[in-house]
Design a protein around this motif. Structure first.
Motif, PDB file in Angstrom:
ATOM      1  N   ASN A  21      -7.467   1.843   3.331  1.00 14.47           N
ATOM      2  CA  ASN A  21      -6.840   2.042   2.290  1.00 14.47           C
ATOM      3  C   ASN A  21      -6.444   0.531   1.989  1.00 14.47           C
ATOM      4  N   ARG A  23       0.281   6.837   2.445  1.00 13.85           N
ATOM      5  CA  ARG A  23       1.693   6.468   2.054  1.00 13.85           C
ATOM      6  C   ARG A  23       2.498   7.311   3.312  1.00 13.85           C
ATOM      7  N   CYS A  39       0.767  -1.437   0.146  1.00 12.84           N
ATOM      8  CA  CYS A  39      -0.044   0.083  -0.090  1.00 12.84           C
ATOM      9  C   CYS A  39       0.757   1.001  -0.040  1.00 12.84           C
ATOM     10  N   THR A  51      -2.161   5.166  -3.477  1.00 16.01           N
ATOM     11  CA  THR A  51      -2.575   5.571  -2.367  1.00 16.01           C
ATOM     12  C   THR A  51      -1.923   7.123  -2.131  1.00 16.01           C
TER      13      THR A  51
END
Length: 126
Positions: A106, A63, A52, A58
């Motif tokens: 996410n 991030r 991710c 992302t």
């Protein structure tokens, strides 16, 4: 970890800090992960979090949070040196758990699929 709070470690910071951390994470994640694998109670989530974090789709804040946590994980010197066997990774586990909990929405199924492939690979034993 009394001096530094987990929330401070996970602050996204400047974009240049995130880029610098991302380079460290990309180069150091798998070697450290292999060493710590058996001590990570949620290794699949950590590996998915890695994918991710390096995924350009992302959101930047997500991030940055994951990269900060993963950078703390791969750095050889932190609050509790990782050389101290099981105890050495406890602070890393706490930071990683907090980061993953904060951004779990996410981490997509494709990140988990890539994590599963990596965990099934020859380099990492379950």
């Amino acid at each position: 970890m009394d001096d530094i709070k987990i929330g401070e470690i996970l602050l996204p910071g400047e974009e240049s800090d995130t880029e610098r951390r991302a380079r460290k994470v990309k180069s150091g994640f798998w070697p450290v992960f292999r060493k710590a694998f058996r001590q990570l109670p949620f290794a699949r989530d950590v590996a998915a979090g890695y994918y991710c974090a390096i995924d350009p789709t992302t959101p930047k804040t997500v991030r940055a949070i994951l990269i900060a946590a993963l950078a703390y994980f791969v750095m050889p010197f932190d609050m509790l040196p990782d050389l101290l066997a099981v105890v050495g990774f406890t602070d890393d586990v706490a930071v990683l758990a907090a980061a993953i909990a904060a951004v779990r929405a996410n981490i997509r199924p494709d990140h988990y699929a890539r994590a599963d492939e990596a965990l099934d690979g020859a380099d990492v034993k379950r």
